[in-house]
Design an enzyme around this catalytic site. Structure first.
Site, mmCIF file in Angstrom:
data_model
loop_
_atom_site.group_PDB
_atom_site.id
_atom_site.type_symbol
_atom_site.label_atom_id
_atom_site.label_comp_id
_atom_site.label_asym_id
_atom_site.label_seq_id
_atom_site.Cartn_x
_atom_site.Cartn_y
_atom_site.Cartn_z
ATOM 1 N N ALA A 252 64.746 40.509 46.122
ATOM 2 C CA ALA A 252 64.882 41.946 46.332
ATOM 3 C C ALA A 252 63.686 42.625 45.669
ATOM 4 O O ALA A 252 63.021 42.032 44.823
ATOM 5 C CB ALA A 252 66.170 42.431 45.690
ATOM 6 N N GLY B 136 67.070 37.211 46.521
ATOM 7 C CA GLY B 136 67.499 37.697 47.839
ATOM 8 C C GLY B 136 66.804 36.972 48.976
ATOM 9 O O GLY B 136 67.366 36.827 50.065
ATOM 10 N N GLU C 123 68.747 33.948 49.491
ATOM 11 C CA GLU C 123 70.029 34.332 50.123
ATOM 12 C C GLU C 123 69.832 34.564 51.626
ATOM 13 O O GLU C 123 70.678 34.175 52.433
ATOM 14 C CB GLU C 123 70.590 35.561 49.407
ATOM 15 C CG GLU C 123 71.087 35.244 48.003
ATOM 16 C CD GLU C 123 71.414 36.463 47.182
ATOM 17 O OE1 GLU C 123 72.544 36.534 46.668
ATOM 18 O OE2 GLU C 123 70.533 37.353 47.075
ATOM 19 N N GLU D 239 67.531 35.619 39.182
ATOM 20 C CA GLU D 239 68.172 36.897 38.844
ATOM 21 C C GLU D 239 68.632 36.949 37.384
ATOM 22 O O GLU D 239 68.561 37.995 36.742
ATOM 23 C CB GLU D 239 69.388 37.138 39.761
ATOM 24 C CG GLU D 239 69.049 37.594 41.165
ATOM 25 C CD GLU D 239 68.802 36.440 42.122
ATOM 26 O OE1 GLU D 239 68.852 36.673 43.342
ATOM 27 O OE2 GLU D 239 68.534 35.311 41.659
HETATM 28 N N1 T1G Z 1 59.968 42.868 43.408
HETATM 29 C C1 T1G Z 1 58.917 43.700 43.228
HETATM 30 N N2 T1G Z 1 57.668 43.288 42.825
HETATM 31 C C2 T1G Z 1 57.512 41.981 42.632
HETATM 32 C C3 T1G Z 1 58.573 41.048 42.795
HETATM 33 C C4 T1G Z 1 59.846 41.546 43.216
HETATM 34 N N3 T1G Z 1 60.886 40.732 43.427
HETATM 35 N N4 T1G Z 1 58.096 39.820 42.484
HETATM 36 C C5 T1G Z 1 56.798 39.979 42.159
HETATM 37 N N5 T1G Z 1 56.447 41.262 42.240
HETATM 38 C C6 T1G Z 1 55.102 41.824 41.997
HETATM 39 C C7 T1G Z 1 54.673 41.706 40.529
HETATM 40 O O1 T1G Z 1 55.118 42.791 39.791
HETATM 41 C C8 T1G Z 1 53.153 41.675 40.658
HETATM 42 O O2 T1G Z 1 52.718 42.984 40.865
HETATM 43 C C9 T1G Z 1 52.931 40.913 41.943
HETATM 44 O O3 T1G Z 1 54.174 41.008 42.676
HETATM 45 C C10 T1G Z 1 52.616 39.472 41.739
HETATM 46 O O4 T1G Z 1 53.602 38.902 40.897
HETATM 47 C C11 T1G Z 1 69.952 40.691 45.713
HETATM 48 C C12 T1G Z 1 69.262 40.940 42.976
HETATM 49 C C13 T1G Z 1 57.187 35.335 42.976
HETATM 50 C C14 T1G Z 1 57.005 33.552 41.306
HETATM 51 O O5 T1G Z 1 63.089 37.605 40.206
HETATM 52 O O6 T1G Z 1 59.061 35.323 39.774
HETATM 53 O O7 T1G Z 1 66.671 39.196 44.587
HETATM 54 O O8 T1G Z 1 51.407 43.226 38.814
HETATM 55 O O9 T1G Z 1 52.056 38.356 38.994
HETATM 56 O O10 T1G Z 1 52.578 34.721 39.005
HETATM 57 O O11 T1G Z 1 70.305 38.639 44.778
HETATM 58 O O12 T1G Z 1 56.367 37.139 40.857
HETATM 59 O O13 T1G Z 1 50.291 42.592 40.930
HETATM 60 O O14 T1G Z 1 51.265 44.890 40.642
HETATM 61 O O15 T1G Z 1 54.424 37.449 39.074
HETATM 62 O O16 T1G Z 1 52.138 34.370 41.465
HETATM 63 C C15 T1G Z 1 64.762 38.046 42.312
HETATM 64 C C16 T1G Z 1 60.300 37.642 40.714
HETATM 65 C C17 T1G Z 1 64.800 39.522 42.448
HETATM 66 C C18 T1G Z 1 61.256 36.862 41.512
HETATM 67 C C19 T1G Z 1 55.010 34.960 41.885
HETATM 68 N N6 T1G Z 1 63.390 37.582 42.393
HETATM 69 N N7 T1G Z 1 58.929 37.268 40.947
HETATM 70 O O17 T1G Z 1 54.466 34.761 40.632
HETATM 71 O O18 T1G Z 1 52.674 36.613 40.666
HETATM 72 S S1 T1G Z 1 66.432 40.113 42.230
HETATM 73 C C20 T1G Z 1 62.659 37.401 41.312
HETATM 74 C C21 T1G Z 1 58.412 36.139 40.406
HETATM 75 C C22 T1G Z 1 67.248 39.667 43.667
HETATM 76 C C23 T1G Z 1 69.296 39.556 44.983
HETATM 77 C C24 T1G Z 1 68.715 39.865 43.677
HETATM 78 C C25 T1G Z 1 56.945 35.926 40.590
HETATM 79 C C26 T1G Z 1 56.584 34.947 41.729
HETATM 80 P P1 T1G Z 1 51.356 43.449 40.305
HETATM 81 P P2 T1G Z 1 53.190 37.832 39.779
HETATM 82 P P3 T1G Z 1 52.873 35.050 40.403
#
Ligand code: T1G
Ligand code: NAD
Length: 692
Positions: free
Chosen positions: A66, A105, A108, A128
């Site tokens: 998400a 998400g 999912e 999450e």
């Molecule tokens: N939402 C918004 N921005 C995101 C994002 C996300 N999910 N993931 C990454 N970014 C942005 C981050 O801020 C950065 O921005 C850029 O992307 C690159 O990220 C309903 C509730 C995918 C493994 O927790 O673990 O789904 O600084 O530097 O090292 O059940 O990003 O460049 O402006 O980390 O290559 C669950 C979170 C959400 C994954 C890549 N998902 N992301 O790592 O790059 S909750 C997560 C990561 C959800 C549902 C629920 C990592 C990555 P900027 P980065 P990276």
């Protein structure tokens, strides 16, 4: 190709419709993606020529979850559930084509499709829990139906990723595609249609969850297993409850339970703090006055001076990522001792199964010991980690300035000394930087990158990128005594020692900080690091409790006694009446009338000085932003991430409340408590450190 929304295109390949998501950088499920999925799917389902739908993403990864930046804002339709229900309940087979990371998400969405294919390098996970949340779009109900409750518990409470081998074994994916993913996915879709394969809905698979029904011991045992690691966190327990619901309830009731628990977490302070922290770590990598395209120095070889506590651990970081390391010492015995510790650490890691014995040899082969500084001449970076003595460090920097090739980075691991003063003894201060690792250096993720007045942009950019390469979280800080972390720690230590003179006992102070969420309090931490750091027998004058303890041979854990006494077998610590008596004697000697001190006062007097010092650090520009200070404390000093960090925490309390309390303390305890100018200004303006 039709643009459904800015972020989703619909393309046709024969009888297969492609829903192509393009929302850089990580294809997060922003509103435009959700809308594109819902509307694109409707178009595909209404098109009689379309017999299957493939979901694929452009860019470096499949959907990484998400859009975290949307949380806390009013929800904008369509919901993720609309997209998910459409993918699973639709009349035509849906196939997810996965590369990069399918997370949260995104995972999912994939589990709602009838089939999933992936490239070999793809990874999967539900991170999450690291955001103080849980998979809130059916993930906790579909996952255990494929991998079983036990494995599902591990996946959702660890938040760790796993690969295609496990995904294929457990049926999380149906095929690994070699070559072009989209071509492979379309071919797979054609097979599904031509062989009239069923629309597999994971919601209808019950055998694994039913097999666990009536076995509450599975969950009781799992809760016991994660109790220590998840102490203080809400989310792990909520995730466990969701998997329990998947086992004990029909699918739709399980979904309702998951939703209920998800909403509770989403509204919690803990998740707000952990989501803040997610972005804080990413912000820390951005240096406003060092452009992203600053050329970097190529680092292919590393030199380290000193193979003591820090030098050895630092060497491991580089060997772990395949970089050759040359490490020097002042004599053979010290070198052998240092390398033996490195091998022992690797062998311990191999024993735990995290690396193979072959890895141990490969990494040891990358580390070469020498007594000849000349062997550092061609290193791209040299990191000094000798005794914390300015004269010695200056002598060494004069030497390496002579020996090392032009363009090499000369770094010091000093904990507190003036990096500018060290740089000034070289002819290339622009190549000198502080790289402050934390002990144990091969474990602790924090790296304080200390920029000197003359440190060049190339050296800063290279050091920040190198930190990421070795798996560290770097925060760029300026030169001052103790940089950010140790400087703020000092204030906490001062007050902790005053508190035990005024009425508390060391274990009272430690208990309050332990309950707050730190792994241990200041006195237990001193016992772990050693009470004799910076202590000399010859100059000791029994002027502090710590000195008296050292004089009595109580140097901390390493002597089995310090502020606490330690059980030789279990290493468990317990309060010691000897120390209690010593503390009472000291109060009397200092003429302090002891009084009852409450937990709230202990917490305020330990943490408010840190916040105040943080404000001064921001005023002086030693830290770029308040969230960098939080990154330092969460990664280097055990500040509980579910409280965001000291600056975020201060904002959550209200700076006006903190200043008011500090004014009271200043009345009673003196100018140590004088609020920093920035702190009082923000409090007066009703703002916080994070306020724009
Ligand atoms: N939402 C918004 N921005 C995101 C994002 C996300 N999910 N993931 C990454 N970014 C942005 C981050 O801020 C950065 O921005 C850029 O992307 C690159 O990220 C309903 C509730 C995918 C493994 O927790 O673990 O789904 O600084 O530097 O090292 O059940 O990003 O460049 O402006 O980390 O290559 C669950 C979170 C959400 C994954 C890549 N998902 N992301 O790592 O790059 S909750 C997560 C990561 C959800 C549902 C629920 C990592 C990555 P900027 P980065 P990276
Ligand atoms: P240590 O005493 O364990 O190791 C220092 C090593 O340097 C010793 O093995 C010594 O033989 C070697 N040495 C001394 N002079 C030398 C020379 N001329 N050439 C080559 N080797 C030489 O100390 P440490 O704890 O590893 O600390 C090293 C540095 O790291 C210090 O500046 C310290 O402040 C800093 N630091 C320490 C910690 C920590 O927790 N120990 C954390 C962060 C930073």
């Amino acid at each position: 190709m039709t643009a459904i929304t800015e972020m989703v295109d619909l393309e046709r390949r024969g009888n297969v419709a492609l829903l192509v998501i393009d929302n850089p950088p990580v294809n997060a499920l922003s509103q435009g993606v959700r809308q594109g999925l819902v509307e694109g799917l409707a178009v595909a389902n209404e098109d009689p020529e379309v017999e299957a739908v493939v979901l694929v993403c452009r860019g470096r990864t499949f959907i990484a979850g998400a859009d975290i930046s949307e949380f806390g804002k009013p929800p904008s339709p369509p919901s993720l559930f609309e997209a998910i229900d459409g993918l699973e309940a639709g009349p035509k087979p849906t196939i997810a084509a996965i590369h990069g990371t399918a997370l949260g998400g995104g995972f999912e969405i994939a589990l709602a499709c009838h089939y999933r294919v992936a490239v070999k390098s793809a990874r999967f996970g539900f991170p999450e829990v690291k955001l103080g949340l849980l998979p809130g779009a059916g993930g906790t109900q579909r996952l255990p139906r494929l991998v079983g409750p036990q494995r599902a518990l591990e996946i959702v409470t660890s938040g760790n990723m796993f690969g295609t081998d496990e995904a294929l074994d457990t049926g999380l994916i149906d095929k690994i595609v070699d070559g072009d993913l989209t071509d492979g996915a379309v071919a797979f879709a054609v097979e599904v249609v031509s062989e009239n394969r069923p629309l597999v809905k994971i919601r209808d698979i019950h055998d694994k969850v039913e097999a666990a029904r009536g076995k509450p011991e599975i969950f009781a045992e799992f809760r016991r297993k994660i109790a220590r690691k998840s102490r203080g966190f809400m989310a792990p327990e909520y995730n466990v409850r969701c998997i329990e619901a998947a086992v004990n309830l029909p699918f739709d009731e399980g979904i309702a339970k998951e939703q209920e628990l998800f909403r509770e977490l989403l509204a919690s302070d803990q998740s707000a703090a952990q989501r803040y922290y997610f972005f804080a770590e990413r912000q820390a990598a951005k240096i406003p006055d060092v452009p992203r395209d600053t050329p970097q120095i190529q680092i292919e070889s590393v030199g380290i001076i000193g193979a003591g506590t820090m030098g050895g651990g630092i060497a491991m970081n580089f060997a772990n990522v395949g970089l050759p390391v040359t490490i020097t010492e002042m004599d053979q015995a010290a070198l052998d001792r240092g390398l033996a510790v490195v091998r022992k650490n690797y062998e311990r890691t191999a024993k735990s199964g995290r690396i193979s014995p072959d890895d141990v040899e490969k990494r040891m082969d990358l580390i070469t010991g020498t007594l000849d500084y000349g062997d550092l001449a061609d290193c791209d970076i040299v990191i000094e980690a000798v005794f914390e003595n300015m004269e010695l460090k200056k002598k060494i920097f004069v030497q390496i300035d002579e020996i090392c090739k032009d363009g090499a980075i000369l770094a010091t691991n000093t904990s507190a000394l003036d990096v500018n003063e060290i740089a000034a003894v070289t002819r290339r201060p622009e190549s000198v930087i502080g790289l402050h690792f934390f002990s144990p250096a091969n474990i602790m993720r924090l790296l304080e990158v200390v920029r000197g007045e003359k440190t060049s942009d190339e050296v800063i950019a290279t050091s920040m990128a190198l930190a990421k390469r070795i798996g560290k979280i770097a925060a760029l800080v300026g030169v001052c005594r103790g940089f950010v972390g140790n400087r703020m720690l000092y204030g906490r230590g001062v007050e902790a020692n005053k508190l035990i003179l005024e009425g508390a006992m060391p274990w009272d102070v430690d208990d309050v900080l332990y309950e707050f969420g730190f792994p241990m309090g200041p006195f237990a931490m001193s016992d772990l690091a050693g009470l004799d750091i910076g202590w000399q027998k010859e100059t000791s004058t029994s002027s502090t409790i710590r000195e008296v303890l050292c004089e009595q041979g109580r140097r901390g854990q390493k002597t089995g006694k310090g502020f606490y006494v330690y059980n030789p077998e279990t290493r468990a610590k317990s309060p010691d009446p000897v120390v209690e008596k010593l503390v009472l004697e000291f109060s009397e000697k200092e003429g302090v009338e002891r009084r009852e001190i409450g937990e709230e006062e202990i917490l305020e007097r330990c943490l408010y000085p840190m916040v105040n010092e943080g404000a001064k650090i921001l005023e002086e520009g030693i830290a770029i932003r308040s969230s960098d200070i939080d990154v330092v404390w969460v990664n280097g000093y055990g500040w509980p991430v579910y409280r965001g960090g000291p600056m975020f925490w201060a904002d959550s309390i209200g700076l006006d409340k903190i200043v008011a309390r500090m004014d009271e303390f200043q009345q009673k305890h003196g100018d140590f408590w004088k609020p920093a100018t920035l702190l009082r200004k923000l409090a007066d303006e009703g703002k916080g450190f994070a306020s724009p």
